[in-house]
Scaffold this motif. Structure first.
Motif, PDB file in Angstrom:
ATOM      1  N   SER A 647      31.505 109.179 109.101  1.00  0.00           N
ATOM      2  CA  SER A 647      30.851 108.379 110.150  1.00  0.00           C
ATOM      3  C   SER A 647      30.943 109.080 111.505  1.00  0.00           C
ATOM      4  O   SER A 647      30.034 108.971 112.340  1.00  0.00           O
ATOM      5  CB  SER A 647      31.507 106.996 110.241  1.00  0.00           C
ATOM      6  N   LEU A 690      25.921  97.433 114.216  1.00  0.00           N
ATOM      7  CA  LEU A 690      25.624  98.014 112.912  1.00  0.00           C
ATOM      8  C   LEU A 690      26.022  97.102 111.752  1.00  0.00           C
ATOM      9  O   LEU A 690      25.380  97.118 110.700  1.00  0.00           O
ATOM     10  CB  LEU A 690      26.351  99.360 112.762  1.00  0.00           C
ATOM     11  N   LYS A 691      27.096  96.332 111.934  1.00  0.00           N
ATOM     12  CA  LYS A 691      27.639  95.570 110.813  1.00  0.00           C
ATOM     13  C   LYS A 691      26.642  94.581 110.208  1.00  0.00           C
ATOM     14  O   LYS A 691      26.515  94.492 108.973  1.00  0.00           O
ATOM     15  CB  LYS A 691      28.927  94.846 111.231  1.00  0.00           C
ATOM     16  N   TYR A 694      24.333  96.522 108.044  1.00  0.00           N
ATOM     17  CA  TYR A 694      25.076  97.017 106.884  1.00  0.00           C
ATOM     18  C   TYR A 694      25.221  95.915 105.827  1.00  0.00           C
ATOM     19  O   TYR A 694      24.970  96.129 104.629  1.00  0.00           O
ATOM     20  CB  TYR A 694      26.455  97.495 107.353  1.00  0.00           C
ATOM     21  N   ALA A 699      25.517  96.734 101.736  1.00  0.00           N
ATOM     22  CA  ALA A 699      26.400  97.910 101.779  1.00  0.00           C
ATOM     23  C   ALA A 699      25.863  99.091 100.962  1.00  0.00           C
ATOM     24  O   ALA A 699      26.623  99.954 100.537  1.00  0.00           O
ATOM     25  CB  ALA A 699      27.812  97.547 101.301  1.00  0.00           C
ATOM     26  N   SER A 702      25.219 103.663 104.310  1.00  0.00           N
ATOM     27  CA  SER A 702      26.437 103.869 105.101  1.00  0.00           C
ATOM     28  C   SER A 702      26.184 103.540 106.567  1.00  0.00           C
ATOM     29  O   SER A 702      25.034 103.536 107.033  1.00  0.00           O
ATOM     30  CB  SER A 702      26.919 105.319 104.983  1.00  0.00           C
ATOM     31  N   TYR A 703      27.284 103.288 107.277  1.00  0.00           N
ATOM     32  CA  TYR A 703      27.177 103.049 108.713  1.00  0.00           C
ATOM     33  C   TYR A 703      26.572 104.271 109.407  1.00  0.00           C
ATOM     34  O   TYR A 703      25.824 104.153 110.384  1.00  0.00           O
ATOM     35  CB  TYR A 703      28.563 102.762 109.305  1.00  0.00           C
ATOM     36  N   ILE A 706      22.822 104.238 109.073  1.00  0.00           N
ATOM     37  CA  ILE A 706      22.273 103.184 109.942  1.00  0.00           C
ATOM     38  C   ILE A 706      22.300 103.650 111.404  1.00  0.00           C
ATOM     39  O   ILE A 706      21.360 103.409 112.169  1.00  0.00           O
ATOM     40  CB  ILE A 706      23.055 101.870 109.762  1.00  0.00           C
ATOM     41  N   ARG A 707      23.386 104.330 111.773  1.00  0.00           N
ATOM     42  CA  ARG A 707      23.514 104.823 113.150  1.00  0.00           C
ATOM     43  C   ARG A 707      22.386 105.796 113.485  1.00  0.00           C
ATOM     44  O   ARG A 707      21.785 105.749 114.567  1.00  0.00           O
ATOM     45  CB  ARG A 707      24.878 105.512 113.284  1.00  0.00           C
TER      46      ARG A 707
END
Length: 720
Positions: A647, A690-691, A694, A699, A702-703, A706-707
């Motif tokens: 990450s 982000l959560k 996610y 899930a 991955s974070y 998404i970032r």
């Protein structure tokens, strides 16, 4: 000793002390019986007196082998101040001085002679020593910093190996070996290498009760934390760095922030090093920033803070360097700033060693240092166990004991981990086991067909860092073993099988998200305080130039407001309380320049004179990630190579893309996956956090992915 009825009287006469420290008297008594000895006593424990007092009570001269010029000079100066006839012979002397001192030694006017091992064993010096032995007698040899004789010690010096020639040349003269740090392995090596005969062995406790030990994560705020630590320290401060460049850079920053500080490293001239060390010892400066070249044998009692701004290479050197704090027995503080980037620097240095055995030993020592830095047990327990000394824990004087972590039951995870070690036939290291547990499709996993094991992919619910934390904890608790041959292969033992059979539980002390303490709240103001001090320095210079008191320029309250608001335009500066039109025209541009310089150093946006906002340039760590990515490595491979989380690497690349650097977004996240994430953002209407995205995507992304896509979304919408 006939002139003194007791050893205590001799101690008082020569050194002014009324009583011995623990162990000293017995060591002196054995030395007076001409017995070989090995003395292991912590820094500040009084090792030197163990050979200095017997030297005064025996006939002849005692030859002291010492590795550093500064150490010799420091001890000889202290002895002379006590009226003791001591001298040294080293490369700092000219020919006339050497001849004069040699004549004094031959005439019996010297009781203690300090000499480096290279000179002692030279072809010219040994005949001189024979002459001294014949004319006035040699009382014995004291080998200081004796751990240097062992390749398993933290400061191995090949020339020390040759000291065994002393036993052959002078078989009847006693030898005393002294060191502050030595594991059992090193102690046995010292005895063997120096050919000590039935030595008296004294091992003092390694526990320094007055020292507080802590490890802090190295982050952007670390410099500010260090600055606060120095300002709060009520005495001298030593800051250790890994490289000369780090020493110079940190010294410059501290000087700019008003700290009275000097550097010390091998890149300076002998004269500069000597001058800087003397000024530090004499309290002309409060702080010295140094490489590990500084400090061996320096007897400065009032060091209140020792900071390792970079990770030490091994526990022995850390123990000795940290031990330079609080030698007067008063409370002192020892801090390590720990980052994974430091590990890579040390590993690079290890790779430069030509001897494979030396490389293997250095890597093993580094692993133990990392275990210490990441450990959640009492710091003293970890330190002392390394030297073979048991300590029950709960010392109350380390970060782990002062702020204990909550304990969690990780028995199920431990069973998974140990089972994976077993199914991999106990032939692989920790990273490979974690790859199997997390279902990696890496080449090594597939080549060994470990993707076919029952443990393959059963650990996807935990991060690689979680599994690494568990693995290290299992090793600390003795439930898992790690080979010491340089390859770090994981091996099971009887306790491992107890866990797998559900006969033993595994509990871990889990690091938590720390609640913000009052000190940390103050740290948020620290940036303001740093800038405030810089503005004060600028005000003082302007006041001195004009010959007026500083408050005539601006009052303190106005400077504090400047530091808090940090205006970057003349218009904003003129709105501060205490800034009129005259002072705005006189001083506005000067103070704005200082504020912008500070913000630039802190990586904060800067507003230029024409109103443009200059964002900070990419950091070194971001650019390293980009270079590896452009070389064709995947995010996971970069993370593994740099010992960072995936990450974090995604974050680097996302930030660089936002800054306009060339980053192949489609290579990071395939277009069809980008499309799915973008749809999720549009549907739930959340972009900043982000959560929620996610969780909405179950899930499956991955974070990091998404970032990256969020950066794309932002750039697209900001351009509209």
């Amino acid at each position: 000793m006939s002139q003194f009825p007791t050893l205590e009287k001799a101690l008082k006469h020569y050194f002014g002390y009324d009583s011995f420290r623990p162990g000293q008297k017995q060591i002196v008594q054995q030395a007076l019986q001409n017995q070989d000895s090995l003395i292991v006593m912590p820094t500040g424990g009084g090792k030197s007196l163990c050979f200095q007092l017997p030297a005064m009570l025996k006939k002849g001269v005692t030859v002291v082998v010492s590795p550093l010029i500064s150490l010799m000079q420091d001890q000889v100066e202290a002895l002379r101040n006590n009226g003791i006839s001591a001298t040294f012979l080293n490369s700092s002397l000219n020919g006339w001085q050497v001849r004069h001192r040699e004549e004094s030694i031959r005439n019996g006017h010297t009781k203690l002679l300090y000499v480096a091992p290279e000179r002692l064993l030279s072809e010219k010096f040994l005949p001189f020593l024979d002459l001294v032995h014949h004319q006035v007698g040699i009382a014995g040899f004291a080998i200081d910093e004796a751990h240097c004789v062992s390749e398993w010690g933290h400061d191995f010096r090949p020339e020390y190996r040759q000291l065994k020639l002393l036993r052959k040349r002078y078989p009847d003269l006693p030898v005393m070996a002294l060191t502050a740090t030595a594991t059992e392995r090193v102690r046995q090596d010292i005895i063997q290498q120096l050919h000590l005969q039935d030595p008296f062995i004294h091992i003092a406790s390694f526990n320094r009760h007055n020292l507080y030990y802590e490890v802090r994560p190295k982050a952007k705020s670390s410099y500010t934390e260090l600055l606060l630590q120095i300002r709060q320290a009520k005495g001298a401060v030593i800051v250790y760095c890994l490289s000369r460049k780090s020493v110079d850079d940190l010294t410059l920053r501290l000087q700019r922030d008003g700290i009275n500080v000097l550097p010390y490293h091998a890149g300076l001239s002998d004269e500069e090093r000597s001058t800087n060390q003397t000024r530090f010892i004499r309290d002309d400066v409060q702080v010295i920033v140094a490489t590990i070249a500084f400090g061996m044998g320096i007897n400065k009692p009032d060091v209140r803070l020792v900071v390792h701004y970079d990770l030490p290479r091994n526990i022995e050197s850390y123990y000795q360097e940290a031990g330079r704090a609080g030698r007067d027995g008063e409370p002192a503080h020892c801090t390590i700033y720990f980052s994974y980037g430091d590990i890579k620097k040390i590993e690079w240095a290890i790779d430069q060693k030509s001897d494979e055995q030396e490389q293997m030993i250095a890597r093993q020592q580094l692993r133990r240092m990392i275990d210490y830095a990441e450990g959640t047990d009492c710091r003293r327990t970890i330190q002392l166990s390394y030297f073979g000394e048991y300590f029950a824990g709960n010392c109350g004087k380390c970060d782990n004991c002062a702020n204990p972590k909550p304990v969690e039951d990780w028995s199920i995870e431990a069973m998974k981990f140990l089972s994976c070690v077993a199914r991999c036939k106990e032939r692989f290291g920790m990273n490979h086991i974690i790859d199997v547990l997390r279902g990696s499709k890496g080449q090594k996993v597939l080549q060994n067909k470990h993707n076919e094991l029952s443990t393959y992919g059963i650990g996807k619910d935990k991060t690689a860092d979680d599994w690494k934390f568990l693995g290290r904890s299992l090793i600390h608790q003795g439930i898992l073993e790690q080979s010491t041959d340089g390859y770090a292969i994981l091996k099971l033992n009887p306790l491992s099988w107890e866990v797998m059979r559900r006969q033993r539980q595994v509990f871990l002390a889990i690091p938590t998200q720390k609640k913000e303490t009052q000190e940390e709240k103050n740290l948020k103001k620290a940036g303001m305080e740093v800038l405030y001090e810089r503005l004060r320095s600028l005000r003082k210079k302007l006041a001195d130039d004009q010959g007026v008191p500083p408050y005539v320029i601006f009052h303190d309250s106005t400077l504090k407001l400047m530091a808090q608001v940090q205006p970057q335009t003349l218009l904003a500066f003129g709105e501060l309380s205490g800034v009129g039109s005259s002072k705005l025209s006189q001083y506005g541009s000067i103070f704005l320049k200082e504020i912008r310089a500070y913000r630039q150093e802190q990586g904060l946006p800067i507003i230029t004179d024409d109103g443009r906002i200059e964002k900070p340039a990419p950091s070194t760590t971001q650019m390293v990630s980009l270079q590896l990515f452009q070389q064709g490595l995947t995010v996971e491979e970069i993370a593994q190579q740099r010992n960072l989380k995936s990450s974090t690497i995604f974050g680097h690349l996302a930030e660089l893309w936002e800054m306009g650097e060339e980053v192949d977004i489609d290579k990071l996240v395939p277009p069809e996956r980008q499309k799915t994430i973008l749809q999720a953002m549009e549907e739930i209407g959340v972009v900043e956090m982000l959560k929620p995205i996610y969780e909405y995507l179950d899930a499956e992304f991955s974070y990091g992915e998404i970032r990256i896509v969020r950066s794309v979304w932002k750039k697209h919408h900001n351009s509209k």
